[in-house]
Scaffold this motif. Structure first.
Motif, mmCIF file in Angstrom:
data_model
loop_
_atom_site.group_PDB
_atom_site.id
_atom_site.type_symbol
_atom_site.label_atom_id
_atom_site.label_comp_id
_atom_site.label_asym_id
_atom_site.label_seq_id
_atom_site.Cartn_x
_atom_site.Cartn_y
_atom_site.Cartn_z
ATOM 1 N N THR A 187 7.252 -6.545 3.672
ATOM 2 C CA THR A 187 7.424 -5.611 4.781
ATOM 3 C C THR A 187 6.289 -4.586 4.776
ATOM 4 N N TYR A 188 5.711 -4.350 3.589
ATOM 5 C CA TYR A 188 4.670 -3.335 3.464
ATOM 6 C C TYR A 188 3.605 -3.904 2.532
ATOM 7 N N ALA A 189 2.370 -3.464 2.695
ATOM 8 C CA ALA A 189 1.321 -4.037 1.844
ATOM 9 C C ALA A 189 0.223 -3.031 1.548
ATOM 10 N N TYR A 190 -0.401 -3.252 0.409
ATOM 11 C CA TYR A 190 -1.559 -2.464 -0.015
ATOM 12 C C TYR A 190 -2.725 -3.412 -0.215
ATOM 13 N N LEU A 191 -3.887 -2.958 0.188
ATOM 14 C CA LEU A 191 -5.097 -3.734 -0.044
ATOM 15 C C LEU A 191 -5.931 -2.991 -1.081
ATOM 16 N N LEU A 192 -6.179 -3.634 -2.218
ATOM 17 C CA LEU A 192 -6.967 -3.002 -3.273
ATOM 18 C C LEU A 192 -8.418 -3.439 -3.185
ATOM 19 N N GLU A 193 -9.289 -2.478 -3.452
ATOM 20 C CA GLU A 193 -10.719 -2.785 -3.589
ATOM 21 C C GLU A 193 -11.245 -2.000 -4.770
ATOM 22 N N THR A 194 -11.830 -2.705 -5.716
ATOM 23 C CA THR A 194 -12.357 -2.102 -6.944
ATOM 24 C C THR A 194 -11.506 -0.935 -7.453
ATOM 25 N N GLY A 195 -10.240 -1.250 -7.683
ATOM 26 C CA GLY A 195 -9.373 -0.295 -8.365
ATOM 27 C C GLY A 195 -8.868 0.859 -7.529
ATOM 28 N N ARG A 196 -9.015 0.748 -6.211
ATOM 29 C CA ARG A 196 -8.500 1.792 -5.315
ATOM 30 C C ARG A 196 -7.753 1.145 -4.155
ATOM 31 N N VAL A 197 -6.836 1.907 -3.558
ATOM 32 C CA VAL A 197 -6.177 1.413 -2.353
ATOM 33 C C VAL A 197 -7.122 1.656 -1.182
ATOM 34 N N LEU B 279 -6.596 0.247 1.879
ATOM 35 C CA LEU B 279 -5.843 0.208 3.127
ATOM 36 C C LEU B 279 -4.378 -0.036 2.786
ATOM 37 N N GLU B 280 -3.488 0.585 3.538
ATOM 38 C CA GLU B 280 -2.068 0.280 3.361
ATOM 39 C C GLU B 280 -1.355 0.388 4.693
ATOM 40 N N GLY B 281 -0.216 -0.237 4.788
ATOM 41 C CA GLY B 281 0.554 -0.167 6.023
ATOM 42 C C GLY B 281 1.644 -1.212 6.039
ATOM 43 N N THR B 282 2.369 -1.264 7.139
ATOM 44 C CA THR B 282 3.374 -2.319 7.259
ATOM 45 C C THR B 282 2.636 -3.653 7.296
ATOM 46 N N ALA B 283 3.368 -4.701 6.975
ATOM 47 C CA ALA B 283 2.744 -6.026 6.960
ATOM 48 C C ALA B 283 2.129 -6.324 8.331
ATOM 49 N N ASP B 284 2.803 -5.908 9.392
ATOM 50 C CA ASP B 284 2.269 -6.153 10.741
ATOM 51 C C ASP B 284 0.967 -5.397 10.957
ATOM 52 N N GLN B 285 0.941 -4.146 10.499
ATOM 53 C CA GLN B 285 -0.288 -3.353 10.662
ATOM 54 C C GLN B 285 -1.454 -4.005 9.913
ATOM 55 N N LEU B 286 -1.184 -4.452 8.679
ATOM 56 C CA LEU B 286 -2.283 -5.048 7.916
ATOM 57 C C LEU B 286 -2.725 -6.373 8.521
ATOM 58 N N ALA B 287 -1.751 -7.146 8.983
ATOM 59 C CA ALA B 287 -2.106 -8.442 9.580
ATOM 60 C C ALA B 287 -2.954 -8.233 10.831
ATOM 61 N N ALA C 278 3.565 -6.284 -0.814
ATOM 62 C CA ALA C 278 2.448 -7.138 -1.237
ATOM 63 C C ALA C 278 1.271 -6.287 -1.695
ATOM 64 N N LEU C 279 0.611 -6.789 -2.719
ATOM 65 C CA LEU C 279 -0.591 -6.159 -3.236
ATOM 66 C C LEU C 279 -1.701 -7.189 -3.055
ATOM 67 N N LEU C 280 -2.602 -6.889 -2.115
ATOM 68 C CA LEU C 280 -3.650 -7.850 -1.767
ATOM 69 C C LEU C 280 -4.992 -7.374 -2.290
ATOM 70 N N GLY C 281 -5.954 -8.286 -2.269
ATOM 71 C CA GLY C 281 -7.303 -7.892 -2.676
ATOM 72 C C GLY C 281 -8.048 -9.071 -3.251
ATOM 73 N N ALA C 282 -9.349 -8.943 -3.303
ATOM 74 C CA ALA C 282 -10.199 -10.030 -3.785
ATOM 75 C C ALA C 282 -10.091 -10.150 -5.302
ATOM 76 N N ASN C 283 -10.701 -11.194 -5.845
ATOM 77 C CA ASN C 283 -10.820 -11.348 -7.296
ATOM 78 C C ASN C 283 -11.379 -10.097 -7.918
ATOM 79 N N GLY C 284 -10.739 -9.621 -8.982
ATOM 80 C CA GLY C 284 -11.295 -8.493 -9.714
ATOM 81 C C GLY C 284 -11.002 -7.138 -9.099
#
Ligand code: ATP
Length: 237
Positions: free
Chosen positions: A205-215, A217-225, A34-40
């Motif tokens: 199973t794994y996810a990245y959180l994007l903020e203004t064009g950068r990662v 935070l990343e980790g397993t889905a459990d870690q991010l949750a 999963a690639l998560l993050g706010a609008n923009g």
């Protein structure tokens, strides 16, 4: 596990305006990431950069091979296919015609026929509406059609841009259930852009959180949750 897709220091710009500032990400073979993050934040741009739809720098490897210099069409032929935000079905065409259009690069008529029936197996409502114009169907049905159409090209990696957008929770649940089944039964890897973090972290199973064009935070889905930052910003508790 080996990766179907690996991006190192991926950057992208619209004209002179940089939007991605060096993203590293990895999708394992048969994985859902999963690639998560706010609008923009740059989620859609990341998908477009991977598919060479925007000006891009950095190293992207697909199935172990650098894809530098490949066109979007080459990449689609190699099995990297996007389901765009807003669905992008051909609204004046019927369900079945849309599915046939998804198979435009294939020549195996019998295989195409079998795959259409297989799609009706995954998405029974599409089978019931095979002669109906796509534009006359509900948002959820059109999203299902967009996914089924992408699958008709027999992708190895599906890039999904906000499949839940604007849909009722029950429909989203159904669509995510079908995506999980397709991943499990057919081994299609998925990179899933979502604003609905709760939902995405349940299937990935794994996810990245994007903020203004950068990662950020990343980790397993459990870690991010379990992360306080993610909980506060995206999960609302
Ligand atoms: P959303 O959920 O709103 O789609 P996103 O995380 O997918 O957000 P992007 O659409 O990738 O974000 O946008 C990242 C940045 O790039 C934003 O600042 C946006 O304004 C800008 N941008 C997006 N598309 C274009 C474009 N075609 N031309 C110029 N700038 C763009």
């Amino acid at each position: 596990m080996s990766a179907i897709l690996e991006a190192v220091n991926l950057r992208a710009a619209y004209g002179d305006r940089p939007v991605l500032f060096g993203i590293d990400l990895r999708v394992p073979e048969r994985g859902i990431v999963a690639l998560l993050g706010a609008n923009g934040a740059g989620k859609t741009t990341t998908l477009r950069a991977l598919l060479a739809e925007v000006r891009t720098w950095g190293d992207v490897r697909y199935q172990g091979e650098s894809i530098a210099g490949k066109s979007t069409q080459d990449l689609v032929r190699m099995g990297m296919v996007m389901v765009p935000e807003g669905r992008g079905t051909f609204t004046d065409f019927t369900v079945e015609e849309n599915l046939l259009l998804g198979a435009y690069s294939r020549r195996d008529k019998d295989g195409i026929r079998r795959d259409i029936e297989r799609m009706y197996g995954y998405f029974p409502v599409l089978g019931q509406r095979r002669k109906q114009r796509a534009g006359s169907m509900s948002g959820g049905e059109q999203q299902m059609l967009a996914i089924a159409r992408a699958l008709m090209s027999r992708p190895k990696l599906l890039l999904l841009d906000e499949p839940s957008l604007g849909l009722a929770p029950l429909i989203v649940q159904e669509i995510f259930g079908i995506l999980t089944t397709i991943n499990r039964e057919e081994g299609v890897s998925m990179l899933l852009v979502e604003q609905d973090a709760v939902r995405a972290l349940k299937v990935a199973t794994y996810a990245y959180l994007l903020e203004t064009g950068r990662v950020a935070l990343e980790g397993t889905a459990d870690q991010l949750a379990a992360s306080d930052d993610v909980r506060r910003a995206y999960l609302g508790y």
